[in-house]
Design a protein around this motif. Structure first.
Motif, PDB file in Angstrom:
ATOM      1  N   UNK A 172       1.203  -0.958  -0.379  1.00 46.39           N
ATOM      2  CA  UNK A 172       0.061   0.462   0.290  1.00 46.39           C
ATOM      3  C   UNK A 172       1.198   1.359   0.110  1.00 46.39           C
ATOM      4  N   UNK A 173       1.907   1.297   0.871  1.00 42.62           N
ATOM      5  CA  UNK A 173       2.767   2.235   1.439  1.00 42.62           C
ATOM      6  C   UNK A 173       3.797   2.677  -0.465  1.00 42.62           C
ATOM      7  N   UNK A 174       4.011   1.942  -0.659  1.00 39.03           N
ATOM      8  CA  UNK A 174       4.970   2.021  -2.016  1.00 39.03           C
ATOM      9  C   UNK A 174       3.490   2.229  -2.971  1.00 39.03           C
ATOM     10  N   UNK A 175       2.362   1.389  -3.056  1.00 36.40           N
ATOM     11  CA  UNK A 175       1.448   2.787  -4.701  1.00 36.40           C
ATOM     12  C   UNK A 175       1.127   4.137  -4.201  1.00 36.40           C
ATOM     13  N   UNK A 178      -7.535   7.779  -2.759  1.00 35.26           N
ATOM     14  CA  UNK A 178      -7.211   6.596  -2.264  1.00 35.26           C
ATOM     15  C   UNK A 178      -5.716   5.928  -0.941  1.00 35.26           C
ATOM     16  N   UNK A 179      -5.664   7.393  -1.384  1.00 35.22           N
ATOM     17  CA  UNK A 179      -4.014   6.935  -0.922  1.00 35.22           C
ATOM     18  C   UNK A 179      -4.627   7.755   1.420  1.00 35.22           C
ATOM     19  N   UNK A 180      -4.978   9.395   0.633  1.00 36.55           N
ATOM     20  CA  UNK A 180      -4.596  10.211   1.621  1.00 36.55           C
ATOM     21  C   UNK A 180      -5.665   9.811   3.459  1.00 36.55           C
ATOM     22  N   UNK A 181      -4.529   9.869   4.543  1.00 32.07           N
ATOM     23  CA  UNK A 181      -5.442   8.749   5.450  1.00 32.07           C
ATOM     24  C   UNK A 181      -5.264   9.603   6.757  1.00 32.07           C
ATOM     25  N   UNK A 182      -4.480  10.736   6.673  1.00 29.53           N
ATOM     26  CA  UNK A 182      -3.688  11.197   7.746  1.00 29.53           C
ATOM     27  C   UNK A 182      -3.571  12.877   7.400  1.00 29.53           C
TER      28      UNK A 182
END
Length: 772
Positions: free
Chosen positions: A46-49, A81-85
């Motif tokens: 997930x972090x790589x993508x 898709x990726x922003x959580x914080x």
């Protein structure tokens, strides 16, 4: 499944931290989408993508072929898709700012490069695009700042605040100065957090105002949107920018058009820079309450974090970034010092003794005014505060120059003191002075405080027109500084905060900045000699009538003037009366008038000996410069001047000789000879015997006749008129001992002003004298 646990944990923390049920639903939906998409993936994948997509965004931002819509869509997709914080949200906002910054510079550059080829509609469309892009930049910078947290604050805050400062500087331009002020304050806040030299330089650029990007020049303005030059230096540069020089390759009509353009440009620039009180490029034109206090630091390396959040001390300056037009007392400015604005002139005083300095200056001016109005007795009584000082009350007998040590007020006084001032009591609570006035009462023309004081204005009128014999006035230091105790307390707290920021050794207990803020109040009484006892007294109405009687026909009302290389200031207008070279005239501005004479009449780029009413002509007047005339200045004939036949014949012969010499049109050989003359006089303004031999060889080489060479020389070599000759003789006499004391300088300045000679011309004359 580690990623699911982390997502659920984040959702739970956000939900518990908010009392808004909709926020919880939103977070739940967002996490559900992410889980559905990435169920079965590892946290590392997930972090790589996530990083891979970020790298794609960066590449797009730096691409030569940039698509802003695609880039914004890519950032939105990454957020979904990726922003959580909070950090992710900050990063997304920062990249949206970068996207709009690219749009801004692209539109700005397109408009700059294609300006001449664009229609008005196309320019307007690009202007709107630039405005919109800049607004979006500010929106996303502020969003990024809102998402900063403790973990990433130190790393990002300098870049974000500096970026916002740069955008505000662009909005400020030349008119909206509040944006410039906010931009500097943001950059000052950002500077301590700079992580490298590049970050420091960007922040410093916003503080100094040198923020022009991708061009090979920088318009020198202070970071607060103010001029860094002195008014004289700026006007000199404007004069050079708009200087007219005859172009032999162009037609007469084209030269006339260019001269007209240069005249309009220079006239408008001088009007704006010297007389337009709405021109906020000058610091002293800004609202007094905004610029009432300034704080100085040594340099840009000491300014980081040095700002007052309360806005009581709005402006903080490095010593080398101070406004060009403001002055300070001798020995100032100093670093880490609070200064107070003089309410009536562009000067700043150290706050520690500003109240007393202003108080003493007003008292000194009042006493000088009383003497000029014919005082026989001046009595001063201390009611509270600082004791009376004879030095403050006393004016010198012939040329008043003083005030409180560093405050200079000059002008003649009225008669001689027959009894020196003395203190009647040891504690100096009272002072009496007696005078025996001889000179007719008059009002000095350089008063400051009296112009702003209705009571003193009334005194002047009652004395000169009504014969007033006695007058009493109380003067308070609180009135001259106009500071309340509450304001003093607020400024004191702000100053202590600034000092704590710039000096680790600062101590409030030893600081004396606010030690002299108690009120001082004196009562001053004056008795005047009756007007009928002055044999030479003339009332103001009679003086005005006599002055008006000196004025003959109106020649021109100035609408524009041009600086012509080799000639100086030329007034371009339609003549309302016949004129001739040598004729005496009176130059009248709104608040001043002085005598002059016509030194040249220019028509069709030739020097003529006379002009007629209705002619479009250029006038060259003795003593007239770009700083002592303005649009609206009226030029009158001086009534009563007559010329004998012999005088007029001599003048006509001289001007006829000049008329053979065109203003600027020289042959290539003549131009070369002119350059040789300029070379010879560039050091001292005169042609020596050795220079004369050298020029004679050049004259023969270029094939010029002796008379033609002399004509060109007369155009180039400085010519002294009668007033300039008088100044030269005065300079020689006063400097005969070889010592140029402060008093001699003051006397020379007084002589220069009385003869209406510019400072630049006076310096030229002094250089000539030193070479003789």
């Amino acid at each position: 499944m580690g990623i699911l646990k982390n997502l659920l944990k984040t959702a739970n923390e956000l939900y518990n931290a908010s009392s808004n049920q909709q926020l919880g639903e939103y977070v739940g939906d967002k996490i559900s989408n992410i889980v559905n998409k990435y169920d079965g993936t590892t946290e590392e994948e997930f972090e790589a993508q996530k990083e891979q997509m970020l790298e794609q965004i960066r590449e797009e931002l730096n691409s030569d072929i940039f698509d802003d819509e695609y880039c914004l869509a890519l950032i939105d997709r990454w957020v979904d898709e990726y922003a959580l914080s909070e950090y992710d949200q900050m990063l997304a906002s920062f990249y949206k700012y970068r996207t709009w910054e690219n749009v801004f510079y692209s539109a700005f550059e397109e408009r700059r490069q294609k300006y001449q080829d664009l229609s008005d509609e196309e320019r307007e469309a690009l202007d709107e695009k630039v405005e919109e892009a800049n607004a979006q930049c500010l929106k996303w910078i502020e969003a990024a700042i809102d998402h900063l947290d403790e973990e990433n604050f130190d790393f990002w805050i300098c870049a974000l605040l500096t970026a916002k400062a740069e955008r505000l500087h662009w909005i400020g331009g030349y008119n909206r100065k509040n944006e410039h002020v906010e931009a500097v304050r943001l950059a000052i806040q950002a500077l301590p957090f700079a992580l490298d030299e590049n970050g420091k330089e960007r922040a410093k650029a916003s503080i100094t105002g040198k923020v022009v990007r991708d061009v090979d020049f920088v318009v020198r303005m202070g970071g607060y949107g103010i001029n860094g030059e002195t008014p004289n230096a700026l006007i000199q540069r404007r004069k050079e920018d708009w200087a007219f020089k005859y172009d032999e390759k162009s037609s007469r009509e084209e030269n006339e058009e260019m001269m007209e353009l240069c005249a309009m440009g220079l006239s408008e620039e001088v009007e704006r820079e010297l007389y337009d009180k709405n021109n906020l490029d000058w610091f002293s034109n800004r609202p007094y309450h905004d610029r009432q206090f300034i704080f100085t630091v040594r340099d840009l390396d000491h300014i980081g974090g040095c700002y007052d959040e309360t806005d009581n001390i709005k402006y903080v300056f490095p010593l080398d970034e101070l406004p060009g037009e403001i002055t300070f007392p001798v020995g100032h400015p100093l670093p880490n010092t609070l200064y107070y604005a003089h309410p009536l002139r562009p000067m700043y005083l150290p706050f520690e003794n500003a109240q007393l300095m202003l108080f003493y200056e007003k008292v000194h001016e009042m006493c000088r005014l009383f003497q000029c109005l014919g005082a026989t007795q001046i009595n001063a009584r201390c009611l509270k505060g600082n004791k009376i000082s004879q030095e403050i009350i006393t004016s010198s007998d012939f040329n008043v120059s003083g005030g409180y040590k560093v405050i200079n007020v000059s002008g003649g006084i009225n008669g001689k003191r027959t009894m020196s001032g003395n203190s009647e009591s040891r504690d100096e609570m009272q002072l009496n002075q007696s005078f025996s006035p001889q000179k007719a009462p008059y009002c000095p023309d350089d008063l400051l405080w009296a112009k702003e004081d209705p009571e003193l204005r009334s005194l002047i009128q009652q004395r000169l027109e009504g014969g007033l014999l006695e007058f009493t006035k109380k003067v308070s230091s609180y009135e001259t500084s106009n500071l309340s105790q509450n304001q003093l307390n607020d400024v004191k707290a702000a100053f202590q905060s600034l000092m704590s920021n710039v000096s680790a050794n600062y101590s409030t207990s030893s600081d004396t900045t606010f030690s002299q803020t108690t009120e001082t109040e004196w009562e001053i009484s004056v008795q005047f000699k009756p007007l009928d006892e002055f044999s030479n007294y003339v009332s103001p109405k009679e003086l005005k009538a006599k002055a008006d009687a000196r004025k003959g026909d109106l020649i021109v009302e100035v609408s524009k003037f041009c600086y012509v290389e080799g000639r100086g200031i030329v007034i371009l207008d339609t003549l309302h009366a016949d004129v001739k070279v040598g004729e005496e005239v009176i130059v009248c501005t709104n608040d001043n008038e002085f005598d002059s004479s016509i030194e040249g009449i220019v028509m069709f780029f030739k020097m003529l000996d006379r002009g007629e009413s209705g002619d479009d002509a250029g006038l060259i007047l003795r003593g007239v410069t770009e700083t002592n005339i303005r649009c609206g200045t009226k030029i009158y004939k001086k009534r009563g001047d007559t010329f004998s036949d012999d005088e007029e014949t001599v003048q006509k012969n001289e001007s006829t000789q000049q008329s053979c010499v065109e203003l600027c049109s020289l042959t290539p050989e003549e131009e070369k000879y002119r350059e040789e003359i300029l070379f010879c006089i560039e050091d001292n303004g005169v042609i020596t015997d050795d220079d004369r031999k050298y020029l004679e060889r050049k004259r023969k080489k270029f094939g010029l006749s002796e008379s033609r060479a002399k004509e060109i020389e007369q155009q180039v070599v400085p010519f002294l008129n009668e007033d300039e000759k008088e100044y030269l003789e005065t300079f020689k006499e006063l400097t005969s001992s070889g010592t140029l004391t402060d008093r001699v300088k003051r006397l020379l300045e007084r002589e220069r002003e009385s003869l209406h000679i510019s400072k630049e011309r006076a310096e030229e004359i002094e250089r000539l004298a030193s070479m003789e």
